[in-house]
Design a protein around this motif. Structure first.
Motif, PDB file in Angstrom:
ATOM      1  N   VAL A 295      52.146  33.855  38.751  1.00  0.00           N
ATOM      2  CA  VAL A 295      51.127  33.888  37.695  1.00  0.00           C
ATOM      3  C   VAL A 295      50.425  32.541  37.596  1.00  0.00           C
ATOM      4  CG1 VAL A 295      50.838  34.019  35.182  1.00  0.00           C
ATOM      5  CG2 VAL A 295      52.128  35.791  36.383  1.00  0.00           C
ATOM      6  N   GLU A 296      51.183  31.466  37.667  1.00  0.00           N
ATOM      7  CA  GLU A 296      50.575  30.132  37.619  1.00  0.00           C
ATOM      8  C   GLU A 296      49.663  29.901  38.827  1.00  0.00           C
ATOM      9  OE1 GLU A 296      51.846  25.428  37.714  1.00  0.00           O
ATOM     10  OE2 GLU A 296      53.337  26.895  37.077  1.00  0.00           O
ATOM     11  N   ALA A 297      50.110  30.313  39.996  1.00  0.00           N
ATOM     12  CA  ALA A 297      49.324  30.099  41.215  1.00  0.00           C
ATOM     13  C   ALA A 297      48.028  30.908  41.225  1.00  0.00           C
ATOM     14  CB  ALA A 297      50.160  30.469  42.451  1.00  0.00           C
ATOM     15  N   LEU A 298      48.024  32.046  40.541  1.00  0.00           N
ATOM     16  CA  LEU A 298      46.855  32.925  40.557  1.00  0.00           C
ATOM     17  C   LEU A 298      45.943  32.762  39.345  1.00  0.00           C
ATOM     18  CD1 LEU A 298      48.445  36.172  42.029  1.00  0.00           C
ATOM     19  CD2 LEU A 298      47.027  34.473  43.200  1.00  0.00           C
ATOM     20  N   GLY A 299      46.278  31.844  38.459  1.00  0.00           N
ATOM     21  CA  GLY A 299      45.385  31.564  37.333  1.00  0.00           C
ATOM     22  C   GLY A 299      45.679  32.339  36.071  1.00  0.00           C
ATOM     23  N   GLY A 300      46.888  32.823  35.895  1.00  0.00           N
ATOM     24  CA  GLY A 300      47.274  33.508  34.670  1.00  0.00           C
ATOM     25  C   GLY A 300      47.494  34.995  34.867  1.00  0.00           C
ATOM     26  N   ALA A 301      48.243  35.578  33.941  1.00  0.00           N
ATOM     27  CA  ALA A 301      48.593  36.997  34.028  1.00  0.00           C
ATOM     28  C   ALA A 301      47.361  37.890  34.007  1.00  0.00           C
ATOM     29  CB  ALA A 301      49.542  37.381  32.892  1.00  0.00           C
ATOM     30  N   ASP A 302      46.326  37.502  33.292  1.00  0.00           N
ATOM     31  CA  ASP A 302      45.116  38.322  33.215  1.00  0.00           C
ATOM     32  C   ASP A 302      44.390  38.427  34.548  1.00  0.00           C
ATOM     33  OD1 ASP A 302      45.611  38.775  30.560  1.00  0.00           O
ATOM     34  OD2 ASP A 302      44.199  37.262  29.833  1.00  0.00           O
ATOM     35  N   ALA A 303      44.642  37.517  35.462  1.00  0.00           N
ATOM     36  CA  ALA A 303      43.987  37.546  36.778  1.00  0.00           C
ATOM     37  C   ALA A 303      44.655  38.517  37.745  1.00  0.00           C
ATOM     38  CB  ALA A 303      43.984  36.146  37.390  1.00  0.00           C
ATOM     39  N   VAL A 304      45.875  38.945  37.451  1.00  0.00           N
ATOM     40  CA  VAL A 304      46.661  39.769  38.380  1.00  0.00           C
ATOM     41  C   VAL A 304      46.293  41.245  38.257  1.00  0.00           C
ATOM     42  CG1 VAL A 304      48.992  40.484  39.041  1.00  0.00           C
ATOM     43  CG2 VAL A 304      48.559  38.116  38.337  1.00  0.00           C
ATOM     44  N   GLN A 305      45.954  41.866  39.391  1.00  0.00           N
ATOM     45  CA  GLN A 305      45.607  43.289  39.423  1.00  0.00           C
ATOM     46  C   GLN A 305      46.529  44.120  40.313  1.00  0.00           C
ATOM     47  OE1 GLN A 305      41.518  44.231  40.266  1.00  0.00           O
ATOM     48  NE2 GLN A 305      40.759  42.503  39.082  1.00  0.00           N
ATOM     49  N   ALA A 306      47.299  43.481  41.193  1.00  0.00           N
ATOM     50  CA  ALA A 306      48.169  44.225  42.114  1.00  0.00           C
ATOM     51  C   ALA A 306      49.488  43.489  42.272  1.00  0.00           C
ATOM     52  CB  ALA A 306      47.482  44.396  43.468  1.00  0.00           C
ATOM     53  N   TYR A 307      50.535  44.264  42.607  1.00  0.00           N
ATOM     54  CA  TYR A 307      51.840  43.642  42.811  1.00  0.00           C
ATOM     55  C   TYR A 307      52.703  44.439  43.766  1.00  0.00           C
ATOM     56  CZ  TYR A 307      53.292  46.609  38.690  1.00  0.00           C
ATOM     57  OH  TYR A 307      53.537  47.613  37.782  1.00  0.00           O
TER      58      TYR A 307
ATOM     59  N   LEU B 239      66.752  37.210  51.420  1.00  0.00           N
ATOM     60  CA  LEU B 239      65.445  36.683  51.051  1.00  0.00           C
ATOM     61  C   LEU B 239      64.813  37.680  50.085  1.00  0.00           C
ATOM     62  CD1 LEU B 239      62.974  34.804  51.347  1.00  0.00           C
ATOM     63  CD2 LEU B 239      62.368  36.089  53.414  1.00  0.00           C
ATOM     64  N   PHE B 240      64.603  37.248  48.852  1.00  0.00           N
ATOM     65  CA  PHE B 240      63.961  38.076  47.837  1.00  0.00           C
ATOM     66  C   PHE B 240      62.545  37.578  47.628  1.00  0.00           C
ATOM     67  CE2 PHE B 240      68.464  38.489  46.403  1.00  0.00           C
ATOM     68  CZ  PHE B 240      68.567  39.874  46.486  1.00  0.00           C
ATOM     69  N   GLY B 241      61.580  38.492  47.527  1.00  0.00           N
ATOM     70  CA  GLY B 241      60.202  38.078  47.329  1.00  0.00           C
ATOM     71  C   GLY B 241      59.429  38.982  46.395  1.00  0.00           C
ATOM     72  N   LEU B 242      58.451  38.385  45.717  1.00  0.00           N
ATOM     73  CA  LEU B 242      57.511  39.099  44.867  1.00  0.00           C
ATOM     74  C   LEU B 242      56.109  38.731  45.314  1.00  0.00           C
ATOM     75  CD1 LEU B 242      59.115  38.507  41.337  1.00  0.00           C
ATOM     76  CD2 LEU B 242      59.367  40.519  42.829  1.00  0.00           C
ATOM     77  N   ALA B 243      55.186  39.680  45.180  1.00  0.00           N
ATOM     78  CA  ALA B 243      53.798  39.427  45.565  1.00  0.00           C
ATOM     79  C   ALA B 243      52.874  39.889  44.445  1.00  0.00           C
ATOM     80  CB  ALA B 243      53.459  40.171  46.850  1.00  0.00           C
ATOM     81  N   MET B 244      51.786  39.157  44.279  1.00  0.00           N
ATOM     82  CA  MET B 244      50.751  39.531  43.325  1.00  0.00           C
ATOM     83  C   MET B 244      49.393  39.220  43.954  1.00  0.00           C
ATOM     84  SD  MET B 244      52.148  38.100  39.675  1.00  0.00           S
ATOM     85  CE  MET B 244      53.799  38.441  39.090  1.00  0.00           C
ATOM     86  N   ALA B 245      48.364  39.966  43.519  1.00  0.00           N
ATOM     87  CA  ALA B 245      47.005  39.748  44.017  1.00  0.00           C
ATOM     88  C   ALA B 245      46.017  39.874  42.865  1.00  0.00           C
ATOM     89  CB  ALA B 245      46.669  40.759  45.109  1.00  0.00           C
ATOM     90  N   THR B 246      44.890  39.199  43.025  1.00  0.00           N
ATOM     91  CA  THR B 246      43.869  39.183  41.974  1.00  0.00           C
ATOM     92  C   THR B 246      42.897  40.358  42.061  1.00  0.00           C
ATOM     93  OG1 THR B 246      42.455  37.744  43.307  1.00  0.00           O
ATOM     94  CG2 THR B 246      43.959  36.675  41.733  1.00  0.00           C
TER      95      THR B 246
END
Length: 193
Positions: free
Chosen positions: A68-80, A163-170
């Motif tokens: 969330v920090e890397a992408l500019g906040g929770a409001d910027a996230v549209q996919a995961y 290896l555990f990972g999470l992904a998010m996209a704007t």
């Protein structure tokens, strides 16, 4: 004593401007946060994995917050999406604990979106590349947001690690133009539409 022992964290960020068509006015950002963790059950069968899954929620929250920090906040996230690669001395079920722990953490950090969190998992060795499926956070039928994010760590997972990972996209794919439910038309009631 905690079951979670992190050897290393990794954060990858892609900025996509085009896929051969017009350059986007602002890039699609796709980020993957991952952690290489000692597998407390490597080399042996353990019937009850629930304590491990419960403790992994904190790791899921840590990785979610980094994204969330890397992408500019929770409001910027549209996919995961989420993924796990279990080292060779483990079993697939030891990676499946991430379904609840990683998914729960992302939902919590993002304000409890409705859509299922797409997932991938496998058993493999160091340097394995796994594509994390992505989907819209509120509605699984948003075709434009079907995508992938690559997860890999050059020296992990070792035999006794996961290896555990999470992904998010704007956003969705750059130049998405295949119809279906648009992100703007999501009602967000049932996680599908």
């Amino acid at each position: 004593m905690s079951l979670i022992k992190v050897r290393k964290y990794k954060l990858d960020i892609e900025e996509v401007f085009h896929e051969g068509g017009p350059v986007a006015s602002s890039p699609l950002k796709i980020a993957v946060a991952s952690a290489v963790v000692a597998n407390p059950y490597a080399g042996r069968y353990v019937k009850d994995l629930m304590p491990f899954m419960g403790e992994l929620r904190a790791l899921g929250t840590e990785l979610s917050n980094r994204l969330v920090e890397a992408l500019g906040g929770a409001d910027a996230v549209q996919a995961y999406g989420k993924a796990a690669i279990v080292g060779e001395d483990g079993e697939l079920e030891q990676g499946a604990v991430w379904h609840e722990a990683g998914g729960w953490a992302m939902r919590e950090v993002l304000g409890n979106p409705k859509a299922i969190v797409p997932s991938a998992k496998t058993i493999a060795g160091p340097g394995t590349r796994l594509m994390i499926p992505l989907g819209h956070i509120q509605a699984a039928y948003v075709r434009s947001h079907f995508g992938v994010a690559e997860m890999a760590v050059w020296d992990g997972p070792r035999r006794n690690e996961i290896l555990f990972g999470l992904a998010m996209a704007t956003g969705g794919r750059i130049h998405a133009r295949l119809g279906g439910l648009s992100a703007e038309d999501v009602t967000g009631e049932d996680g599908l539409r």
